[in-house]
Scaffold this motif. Structure first.
Motif, PDB file in Angstrom:
ATOM      1  N   LEU A   1       0.728  -1.275  -0.206  1.00 64.27           N
ATOM      2  CA  LEU A   1      -0.010   0.101  -0.036  1.00 64.27           C
ATOM      3  C   LEU A   1       0.769   1.444  -0.074  1.00 64.27           C
ATOM      4  N   PRO A   2       2.076   1.322   0.746  1.00 69.14           N
ATOM      5  CA  PRO A   2       2.737   2.776   0.648  1.00 69.14           C
ATOM      6  C   PRO A   2       3.327   2.756  -0.606  1.00 69.14           C
ATOM      7  N   CYS A   3       3.440   1.897  -1.525  1.00 68.24           N
ATOM      8  CA  CYS A   3       4.012   2.000  -2.702  1.00 68.24           C
ATOM      9  C   CYS A   3       2.982   2.909  -3.453  1.00 68.24           C
ATOM     10  N   VAL A   4       1.841   2.682  -3.508  1.00 73.22           N
ATOM     11  CA  VAL A   4       0.952   3.187  -4.316  1.00 73.22           C
ATOM     12  C   VAL A   4       0.636   4.633  -3.827  1.00 73.22           C
ATOM     13  N   LEU A   5       0.832   4.666  -2.398  1.00 72.09           N
ATOM     14  CA  LEU A   5       0.450   6.142  -1.731  1.00 72.09           C
ATOM     15  C   LEU A   5       1.944   6.983  -2.042  1.00 72.09           C
ATOM     16  N   ILE A   6       2.952   6.575  -2.071  1.00 76.31           N
ATOM     17  CA  ILE A   6       4.043   7.271  -2.434  1.00 76.31           C
ATOM     18  C   ILE A   6       4.173   7.700  -3.918  1.00 76.31           C
ATOM     19  N   ALA A   7       3.751   6.930  -4.992  1.00 78.38           N
ATOM     20  CA  ALA A   7       3.588   7.221  -6.251  1.00 78.38           C
ATOM     21  C   ALA A   7       2.659   8.207  -6.389  1.00 78.38           C
ATOM     22  N   ALA A   8       1.403   8.085  -5.620  1.00 77.32           N
ATOM     23  CA  ALA A   8       0.345   9.002  -5.961  1.00 77.32           C
ATOM     24  C   ALA A   8       0.754  10.295  -5.342  1.00 77.32           C
ATOM     25  N   MET A   9       1.539  10.660  -4.251  1.00 77.68           N
ATOM     26  CA  MET A   9       2.034  11.798  -3.783  1.00 77.68           C
ATOM     27  C   MET A   9       2.976  12.472  -4.607  1.00 77.68           C
ATOM     28  N   THR A  10       3.836  11.603  -5.247  1.00 80.27           N
ATOM     29  CA  THR A  10       5.002  12.231  -6.181  1.00 80.27           C
ATOM     30  C   THR A  10       4.273  12.678  -7.425  1.00 80.27           C
ATOM     31  N   ALA A  11       3.386  11.887  -7.873  1.00 75.71           N
ATOM     32  CA  ALA A  11       2.664  12.556  -9.101  1.00 75.71           C
ATOM     33  C   ALA A  11       1.944  13.724  -8.743  1.00 75.71           C
ATOM     34  N   VAL A  12       1.397  13.989  -7.536  1.00 75.67           N
ATOM     35  CA  VAL A  12       0.689  15.186  -7.463  1.00 75.67           C
ATOM     36  C   VAL A  12       1.853  16.286  -7.217  1.00 75.67           C
ATOM     37  N   GLN A  13       2.857  15.981  -6.774  1.00 70.48           N
ATOM     38  CA  GLN A  13       3.862  16.929  -6.544  1.00 70.48           C
ATOM     39  C   GLN A  13       4.542  17.401  -8.019  1.00 70.48           C
ATOM     40  N   ARG A  14       4.801  16.379  -8.688  1.00 79.54           N
ATOM     41  CA  ARG A  14       5.375  16.670 -10.102  1.00 79.54           C
ATOM     42  C   ARG A  14       4.299  17.505 -10.901  1.00 79.54           C
ATOM     43  N   GLU A  15       3.238  16.993 -10.777  1.00 76.54           N
ATOM     44  CA  GLU A  15       2.347  17.839 -12.100  1.00 76.54           C
ATOM     45  C   GLU A  15       1.549  19.006 -11.644  1.00 76.54           C
ATOM     46  N   THR A  16       1.709  19.464 -10.271  1.00 78.26           N
ATOM     47  CA  THR A  16       1.043  20.459  -9.842  1.00 78.26           C
ATOM     48  C   THR A  16       1.870  21.883  -9.971  1.00 78.26           C
ATOM     49  N   PRO A  17       1.424  23.020 -10.465  1.00 78.74           N
ATOM     50  CA  PRO A  17       2.291  24.357 -10.566  1.00 78.74           C
ATOM     51  C   PRO A  17       2.738  24.583  -9.191  1.00 78.74           C
ATOM     52  N   GLY A  18       3.748  25.096  -8.917  1.00 75.24           N
ATOM     53  CA  GLY A  18       4.220  25.477  -7.658  1.00 75.24           C
ATOM     54  C   GLY A  18       3.413  26.216  -6.952  1.00 75.24           C
ATOM     55  N   ASP A  19       2.682  27.347  -7.267  1.00 70.51           N
ATOM     56  CA  ASP A  19       1.951  28.152  -6.682  1.00 70.51           C
ATOM     57  C   ASP A  19       0.437  27.647  -6.062  1.00 70.51           C
ATOM     58  N   LEU A  20       0.412  26.368  -6.585  1.00 66.81           N
ATOM     59  CA  LEU A  20      -0.947  25.595  -6.045  1.00 66.81           C
ATOM     60  C   LEU A  20      -0.420  24.278  -5.355  1.00 66.81           C
ATOM     61  N   LEU A  21       0.728  24.019  -5.163  1.00 66.35           N
ATOM     62  CA  LEU A  21       1.340  22.827  -4.557  1.00 66.35           C
ATOM     63  C   LEU A  21       0.724  22.467  -3.251  1.00 66.35           C
ATOM     64  N   GLY A  22       0.689  23.658  -2.512  1.00 62.66           N
ATOM     65  CA  GLY A  22       0.463  23.074  -1.042  1.00 62.66           C
ATOM     66  C   GLY A  22      -1.022  22.869  -0.949  1.00 62.66           C
ATOM     67  N   ARG A  23      -2.112  23.594  -1.652  1.00 61.84           N
ATOM     68  CA  ARG A  23      -3.552  23.435  -1.605  1.00 61.84           C
ATOM     69  C   ARG A  23      -3.897  22.020  -2.323  1.00 61.84           C
ATOM     70  N   VAL A  24      -3.078  21.871  -3.173  1.00 59.27           N
ATOM     71  CA  VAL A  24      -3.492  20.575  -3.964  1.00 59.27           C
ATOM     72  C   VAL A  24      -2.903  19.338  -3.158  1.00 59.27           C
ATOM     73  N   ALA A  25      -1.846  19.259  -2.565  1.00 56.97           N
ATOM     74  CA  ALA A  25      -1.237  18.207  -1.647  1.00 56.97           C
ATOM     75  C   ALA A  25      -2.051  18.000  -0.629  1.00 56.97           C
ATOM     76  N   ALA A  26      -2.544  19.116  -0.033  1.00 57.07           N
ATOM     77  CA  ALA A  26      -3.219  19.193   1.279  1.00 57.07           C
ATOM     78  C   ALA A  26      -4.698  18.412   0.706  1.00 57.07           C
ATOM     79  N   THR A  27      -5.062  18.762  -0.411  1.00 56.26           N
ATOM     80  CA  THR A  27      -6.544  18.039  -0.988  1.00 56.26           C
ATOM     81  C   THR A  27      -6.381  16.780  -1.232  1.00 56.26           C
ATOM     82  N   ALA A  28      -5.155  16.403  -1.778  1.00 53.07           N
ATOM     83  CA  ALA A  28      -4.974  14.893  -2.080  1.00 53.07           C
ATOM     84  C   ALA A  28      -4.591  13.905  -0.903  1.00 53.07           C
ATOM     85  N   ASN A  29      -4.180  14.758   0.098  1.00 48.88           N
ATOM     86  CA  ASN A  29      -3.774  14.041   1.328  1.00 48.88           C
ATOM     87  C   ASN A  29      -5.112  13.690   1.831  1.00 48.88           C
TER      88      ASN A  29
END
Length: 84
Positions: free
Chosen positions: A40-68
């Motif tokens: 399960l952590p493999c999938v969660l790590i990959a999902a959060m990595t994708a969120v961080q990689r694909e999200t513009p920097g100015d929205l990263l905090g909001r998008v990461a919090a929502t994904a979390n």
């Protein structure tokens, strides 16, 4: 290891662990739980990595919090229901 291989291995390990949990055997149960815990952590790590990689920097905090919240709310809700 490529990200897709990492995710596929995690999903496979998790699925095999869940399948093995259906076997009513005391020695198999800890092995199945370890497989679930490793997959399960493999999938969660990959999902959060994708969120961080694909999200513009100015929205990263909001998008990461929502994904979390989306990924971890079901776990906390089920734990809360188990206590009640």
């Amino acid at each position: 290891m490529p990200e897709r291989v990492f995710v596929a291995a995690g999903i496979g390990l998790f699925a095999l662990g869940v399948t093995l949990r259906a076997i009513p055997s005391t020695p198999v149960s800890p092995l199945a739980s370890a497989m679930i815990g490793a997959g399960l952590p493999c999938v969660l790590i990959a999902a959060m990595t994708a969120v961080q990689r694909e999200t513009p920097g100015d929205l990263l905090g909001r998008v990461a919090a929502t994904a979390n919240s989306i990924m971890f709310t079901p776990r906390t809700s089920s734990a809360r229901a188990a206590v009640s």
